[in-house]
Structure formats: structure tokens, C-alpha cells
Enzyme design. Structure first.
Site, mmCIF file in Angstrom:
data_model
loop_
_atom_site.group_PDB
_atom_site.id
_atom_site.type_symbol
_atom_site.label_atom_id
_atom_site.label_comp_id
_atom_site.label_asym_id
_atom_site.label_seq_id
_atom_site.Cartn_x
_atom_site.Cartn_y
_atom_site.Cartn_z
ATOM 1 N N HIS A 82 0.838 -1.197 0.000
ATOM 2 C CA HIS A 82 0.000 0.000 0.000
ATOM 3 C C HIS A 82 0.880 1.257 0.000
ATOM 4 O O HIS A 82 1.823 1.337 0.776
ATOM 5 C CB HIS A 82 -0.902 -0.015 1.241
ATOM 6 N N PRO A 169 12.099 12.595 10.102
ATOM 7 C CA PRO A 169 13.058 11.606 9.571
ATOM 8 C C PRO A 169 12.563 10.157 9.605
ATOM 9 O O PRO A 169 12.909 9.368 8.715
ATOM 10 C CB PRO A 169 14.296 11.797 10.462
ATOM 11 N N GLY A 172 7.807 10.600 8.636
ATOM 12 C CA GLY A 172 7.324 11.201 7.389
ATOM 13 C C GLY A 172 6.367 12.359 7.591
ATOM 14 O O GLY A 172 6.632 13.254 8.391
#
Lengths: 298, 298
Positions: A82, A169, A172
Site C-alpha cells: 500500500h 526523519p 514522514g
């Protein structure tokens, strides 16, 4: 009258049960918050949580769960079928009862502001909360996914709505917004020809010139040797289920194919089906107030 | 999970507002009891109360209201278009949620016992609570009405189920029982010919060889210049609304007449219409658990 909102956050962890339980835990044992469901998918490497309750209580629980997910999920080591751009990929708020879409949008922005500050998470507002038309569609925002986001976020048109233009980092970015309840409605055809399902899907869906609040694709049901038009009805109050169903019947005629039945996947708001019954029986002047259960729930 | 029962007691007073308020008063301001509606009819000289709530709380409130009605209504001075045999004419209990018909029958018998002793009121159990088949139908029990009951009650086959075989001098007798929710469902025809409505009604109703849980008569809608088949669906879980609707369409064809629409009078259980939508859309493997609202109500 109690306000009820639904939230269906998607987290990018579908394999590690311990982590999943930690993420889901904030939705348990809270007053005015009810965990309806959580479905993990190992291939997708993702868990979809469904929770309903009183807006403030749901808000607090969601903020807490987002914090846990940011802590336990590291997207640098994440793979799955996904697409995803964040540890918390998307957080939709859905007005259910005695609450307007405007209030749901407001709530989504409050959550967006808090999580951007609390967890250093850049937030994109989407759907009804979007700050511009090109941010309404989640797929547009997510294009490039986690890995591509580090470059994308520097472009002026992809500056986040909350937080600084710097990807977290390990976690996201996240999309937060308000939307109508989705109804997953699939109509089966008496044929094994996927081309026919694809053509019909193209004609009934919005982007193909079809119904405004209908997304559709053709899908093969190999076990049964048939195909289906698989739809997401994105606003059943404006694009009624029966309208999509009758259109598919009409289109199917072109190919000498008949409709074999249908299915609804997951939850559906009562009104979507009541409206369908009212249409087929031609009930005049019907009001939702006549539904016994709505009177009991008030 | 909370049990919910509905009670729809009919009292023989439709004109004296002061008396009506006194009778309805026990249903107000009580925990776990909700007064949904009360409709008085001057011509019928009758008030129909609709109340829902937790079984014990509803039971206590109903017993209290029956006591008030026995006190304030004198049937010796009562006239109205609606047949009646008691100050409290009939008291149906209807299982709504998390409660079985068996429990509703049990509750009706508890109420019957108490009011027969407390108010010297002979009670006939009817519908699902009936002690013999000829007592299932309320019309059978009520035949002869208040005035004829003094003789009728002396016949061995009309000995009351609770209380002595002596009519209360001013309050008469009462029928108490459990039944399914009624759905008042009317189908309009594109004709002003009442004969056609009567013939169709005769064919779709149980006593005419039609559907098991359907009562029907033809009715003229003079304002609109059309007629309708007016139905009482007495168990929508066994005789579905769409089945009666489709049968009427089929019968109407014989007379070259079409169906103009329909109406539902008053309240209808959600499931009666959901079932109809599931039929027309041909939804496979649908479960009431998929209705979002049922998940919130639990």
C-alpha cells in the site's frame, strides 16, 4: 443531543502485533470513545482503525495514538503493497450524528495543529479540510510517498498546512481532514469478462463522466468466475447507491450482461440504505424521524 | 447491552385534555422511560400513547398510567367511533432491542397479573401472549364492546386470564399482550376506482389467501382522486414490505392500473426498510451489524 464523530486513522504497521496493540491502546477504556474495529493487513503492512465517540474525547485519543505511532514506527525500514507517506498515513474525521461537516473540518484542523507542534510532524489538510483543490485528493498529496516527500515538500506548492517544510526523519508526513462516510459498494456481473467490468466502471465513475461521488474500478472474482464493478461511494447523500446500481444495470445491457447481485464491504450508514428502500417503494414524504431507532438514540 | 421495549397503550379518552394529561403524566420525567408520542382523536374518543425504555421502568410507568385511567375514565358515559371495551382498551408490549418475544410475553403477563389485582380489572391476554388461538386477535376479544362484556364474560370460553369474571363497573376490561411492531404501509394506485383497491386488498391480505402477516383494506384518497391499499404489516420480519409492494404491482396489472407510490404512517423499525434495500440491490451476505448506527447504539 450527543455529538458523534468517527475517525479512521491508517497507521503504517501491519505485521508487528506488539506495536499495533500499543498504537490501538489509546482507544481502549476511555469514556465516550468506542473502538469499533481495527484491521491489519500484512501485505499492505498497514492497520486501519475505526473509532467513534464524542468529538473531544476522540480528538484526545487520536492525538495520543498518533504520538505512539510516531514513536514506534520507522518508515526507513517500511515496505508494503500500500502506498504510504507517513507512520500515520492518513487521519479522516467523519461526522456521524448531530455534528456538521464544518465542525468536523474544524476538529481536523485542531488535531493537525496540535500534532504538528507536539510531534514535529508536517501535516497536509485533505478532502473537505483541504486548503486548495489540488490537496482534496489524498493520492495527489501522497504521490512520491515517504521516499519522495523529502524533495516534494520543498516545492512551494507542497508546503505543508501545519508544521515546517521538513519531513519527520522516521515518521514522514501525515494527511488529516474531514470527509463524508465512504460506502464500499460492489456490483457483480454475470460474466467473467473483466473488460466489460472495466468499461462499465469507467462510465459510472466521476472521472469518466459518470456520477459525481463515485469512484469505480473493474475487479475479477476468480473464485466465482465473475467480475464486479467495485465502487467507493464518497457521498451517499448526493450520489445515492440505487442510482449507481441502476446505471450499472443499464450499462450492462449494452454488453448483453446482467447484474448478479451486489455487496457492501464494512460499515454503511443507515440512511444510505433507507434512502434506497424509500426510492424502490416510492414512499412519499418519508422522514428519517419515522425510523424507530433514531427516536430511541436521541 | 440495554434492553429496550416499546409499549403503545390505548386509553378511551380523546376529548378531555385534563384527563389525558393526567393519564400520560406517569410517562414523563422518569429514568429509562421515554415518551415518544401521544395522539388523541376526538372522533374516536381515544388516545394512543407510544413509550419506549428499559423493561422494568416501562412496566412501572404503564401500571401507574393504567391506575390513573381507571380512576378518571367512566365508560358508562363514553361514546366514540372506535370500538372499545375498557378505559384502558389495549396494552401491547413490543420487543425492540436486545429483548426476545418470550421476554416481552413474560412482561405482559406480569403487568396483567398486577393490574388485575391492584385495580380489580379483568385482563385478557392477546396476540403472542394469548392463552388460546381465539384470543390472539384483539377484535375477537373486543366483540360486543364494553356494553356487551357484562354478558360475554360469564361464558366459560370468555373467562378472563387474570382477575375474576366480573367487568369493572366503570373501567370495563383490558387486553394486554406482546406483539411484533406494526408497520402501517399504504400503496397508492393510479385510479379512483375503489373497487380495484378493495379487490387487490382482498388478494394480498392473509384472510383472503394472501400474505401471512398482512392486513389490508381499500381506502379512497378523495383529495387526490386516487385510491390506496392500506395495510398493517403485522410481522415485517416474516412478511417483508417489498413482497407486499411487488404483489400489489402484479395484481394492479390485472386492472390496467399502475402503482403511484406509497406511504409509511408513523414509526417503522429500521430493519424493515434495510431489508427492502438489501432485496432491491441484491446485496449478498448482508448483516445488520454492518449498519454503522447499530454499532454506536450497542
Amino acid at each position: 443531543m450527543k455529538k458523534i464523530i468517527e475517525c479512521v486513522p491508517n497507521f503504517s504497521e501491519g505485521r508487528d502485533l506488539e506495536k499495533i496493540e500499543k498504537i490501538v491502546n489509546p482507544f481502549r477504556g476511555k469514556d465516550n470513545v468506542k473502538l469499533l474495529d481495527y484491521k491489519r493487513d500484512e501485505d499492505h503492512n498497514r492497520v486501519v482503525v475505526t473509532v467513534v465517540g464524542e468529538p473531544d474525547a476522540v480528538k484526545e485519543a487520536v492525538i495520543e495514538a498518533i504520538g505512539v505511532a510516531v514513536e514506534v514506527i520507522d518508515l526507513r525500514n517500511h515496505s508494503g503493497q500500500h502506498p504510504r507517506m507517513g507512520a500515520v498515513d492518513v487521519v479522516p474525521f467523519i461526522p456521524i450524528k448531530n455534528i456538521s461537516m464544518t465542525e468536523a473540518v474544524e476538529l481536523s484542523k485542531e488535531v493537525a495543529k496540535i500534532v504538528s507542534e507536539k510531534y514535529n510532524l508536517p501535516v497536509f489538510l485533505y478532502e473537505k479540510s483541504a486548503s486548495s483543490p489540488d490537496r482534496e485528493n489524498l493520492a495527489n498529496i501522497r504521490k512520491g510517498e515517504f521516499e519522495g516527500m523529502f524533495e516534494k515538500i520543498k516545492q512551494p506548492q507542497w508546503k505543508p498546512d501545519f508544521g515546517i517544510a521538513e519531513v519527520h526523519p522516521t515518521a514522514g508526513v501525515v494527511a488529516i481532514g474531514a470527509r463524508m462516510p465512504l460506502v464500499a459498494f460492489n456490483v457483480n456481473l454475470n460474466t467473467n469478462n473483466i473488460e466489460i467490468a472495466n468499461k462499465i466502471a469507467k462510465n459510472v465513475r466521476f472521472i469518466g463522466g459518470g456520477l459525481r461521488y463515485c469512484k469505480a474500478i473493474g475487479v475479477e472474482l476468480k473464485d466465482r468466475g465473475i467480475v464486479q464493478v467495485s465502487m467507493n461511494m464518497t457521498d451517499y447523500t448526493k450520489t445515492a447507491l440505487y442510482r449507481a446500481f441502476e446505471l450499472i444495470k443499464i450499462e450492462a445491457k449494452r454488453y448483453g450482461v446482467s447484474v448478479a447481485g451486489s455487496e457492501i464491504i464494512g460499515l454503511v450508514p443507515m440512511e444510505a440504505l433507507i434512502d434506497t428502500a424509500v426510492y424502490y417503494l416510492g414512499i412519499e414524504d418519508f422522514s428519517m424521524e419515522q425510523i424507530l431507532e433514531t427516536r430511541i438514540m436521541e
